[in-house]
Design a protein around this motif. Structure first.
Motif, mmCIF file in Angstrom:
data_model
loop_
_atom_site.group_PDB
_atom_site.id
_atom_site.type_symbol
_atom_site.label_atom_id
_atom_site.label_comp_id
_atom_site.label_asym_id
_atom_site.label_seq_id
_atom_site.Cartn_x
_atom_site.Cartn_y
_atom_site.Cartn_z
ATOM 1 N N CYS A 79 0.850 -1.183 0.000
ATOM 2 C CA CYS A 79 0.000 0.000 0.000
ATOM 3 C C CYS A 79 0.885 1.231 0.000
ATOM 4 O O CYS A 79 1.808 1.333 0.823
ATOM 5 C CB CYS A 79 -0.918 0.015 1.218
ATOM 6 N N GLY A 99 -7.543 -0.933 1.855
ATOM 7 C CA GLY A 99 -7.888 -1.847 0.763
ATOM 8 C C GLY A 99 -8.988 -2.829 1.111
ATOM 9 O O GLY A 99 -9.307 -3.726 0.310
ATOM 10 N N GLN A 147 -7.631 -7.562 -2.442
ATOM 11 C CA GLN A 147 -6.212 -7.431 -2.129
ATOM 12 C C GLN A 147 -5.695 -8.685 -1.419
ATOM 13 O O GLN A 147 -4.540 -9.077 -1.599
ATOM 14 C CB GLN A 147 -5.951 -6.199 -1.272
#
Length: 385
Positions: free
Chosen positions: A255, A279, A290
């Motif tokens: 991320c 996410g 994810q």
């Protein structure tokens, strides 16, 4: 066609909600999963195949995890990177790599790596004394941000240096010289955003849509996708996320948290080498979440489609102020009666103020509609004791 062995064993360091959501995807694909976490009642405990109850700095436990599995991954970065390096030297597969983890664990070395690769980052400098803090004030003006270089999360490890008169106060707040510090110029931004990117063992990179993040008390409150961001800035952000994967030779989910300035420029704030709170929307909002893509990547499988299915809003559920003890969820029935709402409760037995206990996701035909429903659902749910 490559052979696919269903008896592959995956080790996960950390048994919290991120590990739990990784684990659920691993089990869908038929993998055997071993979790290492000191808490006997962690969220992963009831669904993993084996649970090694040990501290995150227990090198013997790391070795045991390696003996029991074919590949190791982790749900958070505050773990013993040197121990992972020693496992790698003996042939153990660790993704993301211990080398990339060690750089990212220290916010100063992380920022230097990105600056050296020509990624735009806020101005920063190391801090070793109050004299250095005074120098930062002269260089960046007031207020500026003082950060612990390691161990910080959800605003912990950060202090705002408001004026020259508060230097000592901020210095003491962050350990008074007992931990490594850095200073950053305060960014005048119009929005905070994050990009999720995943890289496979063969180097393929899949990037998710840009998320618009709202924080309360430095803790993520809400992520809305697609973000209300100019197209040029969105493309720049997505390119920056792909570049981060290459800089750190990342395998699995990363991320990349960023600021969008008032001029629609992008500044990279921080990188997390794992699936991320921002996410969570991908579980219901994207074709491949994810967590599924992270497991695909570390297991050597092709990455899945990251396309957005529909506009999505995610809101975190935190422990209510004034309540600590056995967790009790109120209002679940009312929230789940609303159209498009999915509620995730992590199964943490104990609640305390501002502890992440779950999240709400809403999909709809527009971000505005999803947001309205998410806020209504959020209003119903209270986690008390």
């Amino acid at each position: 066609m490559a052979n696919y062995f269903l008896d592959k064993k995956i080790g996960i360091i950390g048994g919290g909600q991120l590990g739990q959501m990784m684990l659920l995807e691993a089990k869908k694909m038929g993998f055997y999963a071993v979790v290492l976490d000191p808490a006997e009642d962690c969220p992963c405990h009831s669904i993993c195949d084996e649970h090694i109850a040990a501290d995150f700095d227990d090198e013997d436990a790391f070795r045991l995890l390696a003996e029991k599995t074919d590949v190791i991954t982790y749900e958070f970065e505050h773990i013993n990177a040197k121990a992972l390096e020693r496992l790698e030297s003996k042939g153990c597969k660790v993704y993301p790599s211990a080398a990339s983890l060690e750089i990212i664990q220290d916010k100063l070395t992380q920022k230097k790596a990105m600056l050296n690769a020509d990624l735009p980052v806020p101005e920063f400098m190391p801090i070793e004394s109050i004299d250095d803090m005074a120098s930062a004030g002269k260089k960046y003006g007031y207020p500026y941000m003082l950060k612990a270089r390691t161990g910080g999360y959800d605003g912990k490890g950060n202090a705002v240096v408001k004026t020259a008169d508060t230097l000592e106060e901020a210095y003491k707040e962050l350990g008074g010289g007992k931990i490594k510090l850095m200073a950053e110029k305060m960014v005048d931004f119009k929005m905070e955003t994050s990009i999720l990117a995943c890289r496979s063992l063969n180097g393929d990179i899949a990037v998710y849509p840009v998320g618009d993040n709202e924080h309360i008390d430095s803790i993520l409150h809400k992520t809305s996708v697609p973000a209300n961001i100019p197209g040029k800035a969105a493309k720049t952000a997505m390119k920056a996320a792909s570049k981060v994967m290459e800089i750190f030779d990342g395998i699995g989910m990363f991320c990349v948290e960023m600021f969008v300035t008032n001029n629609n420029d992008i500044l990279v704030n921080e990188v997390a080498p794992r699936p991320h709170n921002s996410g969570h929307y991908t579980i219901e909002g994207c074709i491949t979440s994810q967590f599924e893509n992270h497991i695909r990547a570390v297991a050597g499988l092709p990455l899945g489609d990251t396309s957005l299915i529909s506009p999505t809003v995610m809101i975190n559920l935190l422990g209510e102020e004034g309540f600590s003890g056995n967790a009790l969820v109120e209002g679940l029935d009312k929230a789940m009666a609303l159209k498009g709402v999915t509620v995730h409760i992590y199964g943490k037995k104990q609640t305390k103020p501002k502890r992440k206990m779950g999240h709400i996701t809403v999909t709809a035909n527009s971000v505005a509609k999803a947001n309205a429903i998410a806020e209504e659902a959020f209003g119903y749910i209270k986690i008390k004791s």
